[in-house]
Design a protein around this motif. Structure first.
Motif, PDB file in Angstrom:
ATOM      1  N   VAL A 141       3.597  26.507  15.414  1.00 51.16           N
ATOM      2  CA  VAL A 141       5.016  26.327  15.756  1.00 51.16           C
ATOM      3  C   VAL A 141       5.262  26.620  17.230  1.00 51.16           C
ATOM      4  O   VAL A 141       6.228  26.143  17.815  1.00 51.16           O
ATOM      5  CB  VAL A 141       5.968  27.209  14.909  1.00 51.16           C
ATOM      6  N   PHE A 142       4.370  27.420  17.822  1.00 53.96           N
ATOM      7  CA  PHE A 142       4.549  27.736  19.235  1.00 53.96           C
ATOM      8  C   PHE A 142       4.277  26.523  20.125  1.00 53.96           C
ATOM      9  O   PHE A 142       4.599  26.526  21.297  1.00 53.96           O
ATOM     10  CB  PHE A 142       3.622  28.877  19.664  1.00 53.96           C
ATOM     11  N   ILE A 155      12.211  23.647  14.036  1.00 53.76           N
ATOM     12  CA  ILE A 155      12.688  25.002  13.776  1.00 53.76           C
ATOM     13  C   ILE A 155      13.448  25.555  14.990  1.00 53.76           C
ATOM     14  O   ILE A 155      14.539  26.103  14.873  1.00 53.76           O
ATOM     15  CB  ILE A 155      11.505  25.905  13.400  1.00 53.76           C
ATOM     16  N   TYR A 156      12.866  25.384  16.173  1.00 51.13           N
ATOM     17  CA  TYR A 156      13.534  25.852  17.389  1.00 51.13           C
ATOM     18  C   TYR A 156      14.899  25.207  17.553  1.00 51.13           C
ATOM     19  O   TYR A 156      15.896  25.854  17.871  1.00 51.13           O
ATOM     20  CB  TYR A 156      12.678  25.546  18.621  1.00 51.13           C
ATOM     21  N   ILE A 159      17.309  26.741  15.249  1.00 53.41           N
ATOM     22  CA  ILE A 159      17.775  28.056  15.669  1.00 53.41           C
ATOM     23  C   ILE A 159      18.774  27.915  16.817  1.00 53.41           C
ATOM     24  O   ILE A 159      19.828  28.548  16.838  1.00 53.41           O
ATOM     25  CB  ILE A 159      16.587  28.950  16.089  1.00 53.41           C
ATOM     26  N   GLN A 162      21.967  26.506  15.590  1.00 55.84           N
ATOM     27  CA  GLN A 162      22.432  27.220  14.397  1.00 55.84           C
ATOM     28  C   GLN A 162      22.572  26.282  13.205  1.00 55.84           C
ATOM     29  O   GLN A 162      23.527  26.364  12.436  1.00 55.84           O
ATOM     30  CB  GLN A 162      23.778  27.893  14.689  1.00 55.84           C
ATOM     31  N   MET A 164      21.175  25.493   9.859  1.00 57.10           N
ATOM     32  CA  MET A 164      20.351  26.065   8.800  1.00 57.10           C
ATOM     33  C   MET A 164      19.484  25.005   8.129  1.00 57.10           C
ATOM     34  O   MET A 164      18.339  25.274   7.769  1.00 57.10           O
ATOM     35  CB  MET A 164      21.268  26.736   7.783  1.00 57.10           C
ATOM     36  N   ILE A 167      16.368  24.395  10.114  1.00 55.44           N
ATOM     37  CA  ILE A 167      15.432  25.529  10.007  1.00 55.44           C
ATOM     38  C   ILE A 167      14.706  25.463   8.677  1.00 55.44           C
ATOM     39  O   ILE A 167      13.481  25.558   8.602  1.00 55.44           O
ATOM     40  CB  ILE A 167      16.178  26.876  10.121  1.00 55.44           C
ATOM     41  N   THR A 171      10.792  24.836   7.960  1.00 53.10           N
ATOM     42  CA  THR A 171      10.020  25.938   7.387  1.00 53.10           C
ATOM     43  C   THR A 171       9.360  25.535   6.076  1.00 53.10           C
ATOM     44  O   THR A 171       8.188  25.831   5.837  1.00 53.10           O
ATOM     45  CB  THR A 171      10.942  27.145   7.132  1.00 53.10           C
ATOM     46  N   LEU A 174       6.442  23.428   6.504  1.00 54.15           N
ATOM     47  CA  LEU A 174       5.354  24.274   6.997  1.00 54.15           C
ATOM     48  C   LEU A 174       4.685  25.046   5.858  1.00 54.15           C
ATOM     49  O   LEU A 174       3.462  25.103   5.748  1.00 54.15           O
ATOM     50  CB  LEU A 174       5.967  25.255   7.992  1.00 54.15           C
ATOM     51  N   MET A 175       5.547  25.616   4.994  1.00 52.44           N
ATOM     52  CA  MET A 175       5.007  26.414   3.884  1.00 52.44           C
ATOM     53  C   MET A 175       4.198  25.537   2.937  1.00 52.44           C
ATOM     54  O   MET A 175       3.107  25.925   2.490  1.00 52.44           O
ATOM     55  CB  MET A 175       6.151  27.078   3.108  1.00 52.44           C
TER      56      MET A 175
ATOM     57  N   THR C  59       3.330  32.653   4.875  1.00 54.49           N
ATOM     58  CA  THR C  59       3.088  31.490   5.715  1.00 54.49           C
ATOM     59  C   THR C  59       4.328  31.095   6.527  1.00 54.49           C
ATOM     60  O   THR C  59       4.249  30.244   7.392  1.00 54.49           O
ATOM     61  CB  THR C  59       2.662  30.272   4.871  1.00 54.49           C
ATOM     62  N   PRO C  61       6.584  31.245   9.451  1.00 55.74           N
ATOM     63  CA  PRO C  61       6.349  31.810  10.780  1.00 55.74           C
ATOM     64  C   PRO C  61       7.412  32.851  11.141  1.00 55.74           C
ATOM     65  O   PRO C  61       8.556  32.766  10.681  1.00 55.74           O
ATOM     66  CB  PRO C  61       6.468  30.602  11.713  1.00 55.74           C
ATOM     67  N   ILE C  63       9.027  33.299  13.753  1.00 58.36           N
ATOM     68  CA  ILE C  63      10.188  32.702  14.415  1.00 58.36           C
ATOM     69  C   ILE C  63      11.309  32.428  13.435  1.00 58.36           C
ATOM     70  O   ILE C  63      12.478  32.686  13.705  1.00 58.36           O
ATOM     71  CB  ILE C  63       9.792  31.344  15.033  1.00 58.36           C
ATOM     72  N   VAL C  64      10.920  31.896  12.279  1.00 56.65           N
ATOM     73  CA  VAL C  64      11.920  31.512  11.294  1.00 56.65           C
ATOM     74  C   VAL C  64      12.696  32.732  10.820  1.00 56.65           C
ATOM     75  O   VAL C  64      13.924  32.724  10.757  1.00 56.65           O
ATOM     76  CB  VAL C  64      11.243  30.800  10.104  1.00 56.65           C
ATOM     77  N   LEU C  71      20.929  34.461  12.945  1.00 55.20           N
ATOM     78  CA  LEU C  71      22.147  33.748  12.586  1.00 55.20           C
ATOM     79  C   LEU C  71      23.093  34.645  11.776  1.00 55.20           C
ATOM     80  O   LEU C  71      24.295  34.562  11.894  1.00 55.20           O
ATOM     81  CB  LEU C  71      21.830  32.493  11.771  1.00 55.20           C
TER      82      LEU C  71
END
Lengths: 201, 373, 210
Positions: A141-142, A155-156, A159, A162, A164, A167, A171, A174-175, C59, C61, C63-64, C71
């Protein structure tokens, strides 16, 4: 968010894993074969892990400029530890009787390594590769901070704005990716382990 | 001291304990024995409530144990297990002091108990008390395991195949020690084993179990004289056989088929003899038929000439055994000497035969499984 | 004029803040993980379900977590600390649980047979025997946390990440190094301290056994 971002992320992970194996496996074998450099090698890969991922990427960006190359290089350095470590430990813990039998039959060191020791250590080595893969899914993610794209971007963005939904969708993808890799690789490893068992006896 | 009344235990559909009833008197050394799965270990572990029976009552010292707090109960019952189970994170002294410490003995007292107990098994307190279990041999560890069980002087000690994992020599020593401890301390001991010799040596009473039932509970003498079932007889026979081997002598194992020659035999004849029989050494006799030594093909080659007689070559002094010597001693000689065989001599120093590794194995098989012919 | 004259004070402050985040979150994470690990080891049948679930959550991250907490909680240190603490939990929990489960049955049976209560068995036998594994987990957690704490700067909460973020944004390698080197040093020093702790905590009798 669309599929291309997921694919981009997958690409980063895949390239990272491939290169980490190409680099990490020989280093692990070296640590196993040469006790004189063992300590320094294992210590160095551990040291790499103490550098925050983001900082590591930041440093590489200076050398390579922003882009996927930077991301992959950084992630490779980051995933060396589990691969090198498990290669070394796996080879080291191959039954000494089997190693001796190989020697006794007059196999050369290289021969023993390729036809006996690596196959027997492979489940352990593969576990290292699995850990590296799953970790890389997360650390990637970096990538977005250094212009590498991938799910981190979503994701960035979420954030920052804002949002949701963004995000969560980033996520969750990713999971799922991490869990799929994990489950799949555990399954493969089990099949492989069965194989080495059959070969050994 | 310990009484079982209609004790039952099942795991799923299989019956482990089938309506057990028996009584153990104070000070008795009782050995539970039987084929694996007969319920002997379950019986033992239900005495200190490590296993809870489904039905029935167990009394220890007159108290029904399901009414007693298990922790309190166990502190009054010593317990030794096959895997030894010394806590690797504690020193020997701490291990022995585990129960006394919980019973609030003071430090000095624990130290004294440790010292006295270690003395009883000839282990120096100074040398061992502050070591960790991993620094001790298996036999030493199990000695400490036994001492730990005795530390708070419980009236009862339970032992679950305590010597099963030890080598035969160590096992024999520890058996002797436990017999001495029992004589000295007069504990009630319940001991599980699958080794009939061990049972016969140690027990005041043997409880033979099969399928969760007691087949026979008797003194060793009684059981030897009147085994109650074919299975018990079988157990006895096997152990008797094992014991018998201790009385075998070199005579039982020798091969009389040995090629020997007199000193005056010519060297050429000797080499022919060796070639014909595919052997590389000959046993040499003096004129009066007594043993002189051994000459090998190498010795002959070194000698260089094939003319002359064999007596010209200085014979090699191979190891010998007396014909009445214990067979085990002969084997030990054979293995420790590096010679290919032992020459067995009669009382008058004439040659009775040789023991080779092959003759030994053949004879051994004969003893165990009957005549091989 | 030199780098240190310009940034020295800010660097020291950032180092302190970073260390504060790491220590508080590792300590909180350690306590929770230890308790949870002990609890789960008592009920392995549930743990078989709970542990894989937890590893799925692992898993996610960092960041999340920080992002979402940000928030809801806003720009306060609690956001960073709770997110980092959650991360610190995983390795310690996993190692506590497997460490306790790996304690050989014979020791537990022997402890029972000696009349130890379950609590005494835990404290005097199981935890000491599991301590090498637990400390290894603590070490991993600490190193990770030092690395993840960089993210505090992402939501403007300082720490060494500040230098790294600014450095990346302005393509200033000196600033990136100023963030990276102290945090690597912090990770190394903390892991050395944990090695010292290991020597103090792990009983002598099992050190060679591992």
């Amino acid at each position: 968010m669309d599929a291309s971002i997921v694919l981009e992320h997958l690409y980063l992970v895949a390239m990272t894993v491939i290169f980490s194996v190409i680099v990490g496996l020989p280093i692990g074998v070296l640590a196993y074969l040469k006790p004189s450099v063992r300590k320094i090698v294992l210590w160095s890969v551990e040291l790499l892990q103490t550098i925050p991922a983001l900082a590591l990427l930041g440093l590489i960006i200076i050398a390579l400029g922003p882009g996927k190359m930077t991301v992959i290089t950084g992630l490779v350095l980051y995933s060396l530890l589990p691969i090198v470590h498990n290669t070394f430990v796996g080879l080291e813990s191959v039954d000494s009787g089997i190693k001796e039998a190989g020697k006794g039959m007059g196999l050369t060191q290289l021969d023993r390594l390729i036809s006996v020791e690596i196959p027997l250590a492979f489940p352990m080595i593969f576990t290292g590769i699995r850990i590296a893969t799953v970790t890389t899914v997360g650390v990637a993610v970096f990538a977005t901070s250094v212009g590498g794209g991938g799910l981190g971007k979503v994701i960035y963005q979420g954030i920052r704005t804002q949002n949701m939904n963004l995000i969560v969708s980033g996520t969750v993808s990713l999971m799922i990716m991490a869990v799929l890799f994990d489950v799949l690789m555990i399954w493969i490893n089990r099949r492989l382990a069965k194989g080495t068992r059959n070969q050994a006896f | 001291m310990i009484r079982f009344e209609n004790v039952n235990k099942k795991y799923g559909n299989s019956v482990i304990l089938d309506d057990l009833n028996f009584n153990i008197e104070a000070g008795e050394f009782v050995v539970l024995i039987g084929p694996s799965g007969c319920g002997k270990t379950t019986t033992l572990k239900s005495i200190n409530r490590l296993i809870k029976p489904d039905q029935g009552k167990i009394f220890v010292n007159g108290q029904e144990i399901s009414q007693v707090n298990p922790v309190k109960l166990r502190r009054k019952i010593g317990y030794v297990i096959q895997q030894i189970g010394l806590f690797p994170n504690m020193t020997i002294e701490q291990n022995i002091g585990v129960v006394p410490k919980r019973l609030k003995y003071d430090k000095k007292e624990i130290q004294k108990i440790t010292r006295d107990l270690m003395e009883m098994v000839d282990m120096s307190y100074e040398e061992y008390a502050h070591k960790y279990p991993s620094e001790l041999s298996g036999g030493q560890q199990q000695r400490i395991g036994v001492l730990r069980a005795l530390a708070a002087s419980p009236p009862i000690v339970l032992m679950d195949e305590p010597f099963g994992a030890l080598d035969p020599m160590t096992r024999a020593t520890l058996q002797k020690e436990i017999a001495n401890l029992h004589k000295k301390l007069k504990k009630t001991i319940v001991f599980v084993t699958h080794d009939m010799n061990e049972a016969l040596d140690l027990a005041d009473k043997i409880v033979f179990m099969e399928h969760g039932k007691i087949v026979q509970m008797a003194t060793p003498e009684e059981m030897l004289a009147n085994p109650a079932s074919p299975l018990i007889r079988d157990f006895m026979r096997k152990s008797a056989l094992a014991a018998d081997t201790l009385n075998l002598t070199a005579a039982d194992f020798l091969s009389a088929n040995v090629i020997s020659v007199q000193k005056k035999k010519s060297i050429r004849e000797c080499t022919d003899l060796m070639a014909r029989h595919h052997i590389d050494s000959l046993v040499i006799k003096n004129e009066d038929q007594t043993y002189a030594g051994v000459v090998t093909i190498k010795d002959i080659k070194k000698h260089g000439k094939s003319s002359g007689v064999i007596g010209e070559i200085e014979p090699y002094q191979n190891i010998t055994s007396d014909i009445l010597e214990n067979a085990k001693d002969s084997f030990d000689k054979l293995y420790s000497s590096g010679d290919n065989y032992v020459v067995v001599l009669n009382n008058d120093q004439t040659i009775a035969g040789i023991i080779t590794k092959t003759s030994m194995a053949t004879a051994m098989a004969d003893t165990l499984w009957g005549d091989m012919q | 004029m030199s780098f240190f004259e310009t940034y020295g004070d800010r660097l020291i402050t950032a180092f302190q803040i970073h260390l504060f985040y790491v220590l508080t979150s590792v300590v909180i994470g350690f306590v929770i993980a230890l308790l949870l690990g002990i609890l789960l080891s008592r009920v392995p049948q549930y743990a078989k379900v709970v542990m894989p679930l937890l590893s799925v959550f692992q898993t996610i991250p960092g960041i999340v977590f920080i992002g979402i907490l940000f928030l809801y909680l806003g720009m306060i240190p609690a956001t960073v600390i709770s997110a980092l603490a959650v991360y610190a939990i995983f390795p310690i929990l996993k190692n506590t649980y497997t460490g306790l489960l790996d304690v050989k049955k014979e020791y537990i049976e022997a402890a029972k047979g000696c009349g130890m209560t379950p609590l005494q068995t835990l404290i005097e036998v199981e935890l000491p025997l599991a301590s090498p594994s637990i400390i290894t987990g603590l070490r991993m957690s600490t190193i990770y946390t030092v690395s993840w704490a960089v993210l505090a700067a992402m939501i403007g909460l300082g720490g060494l990440g500040e230098f790294i973020y600014i450095g990346i944004a302005s393509n200033n390698d000196q600033l990136i190094l100023a963030g990276a080197i102290p945090s690597a040093i912090m990770a190394i020093i903390l892991s050395l301290l944990i090695d010292v702790l290991r020597r103090a905590v792990v009983p002598k009798g099992i050190r060679s056994v591992k």
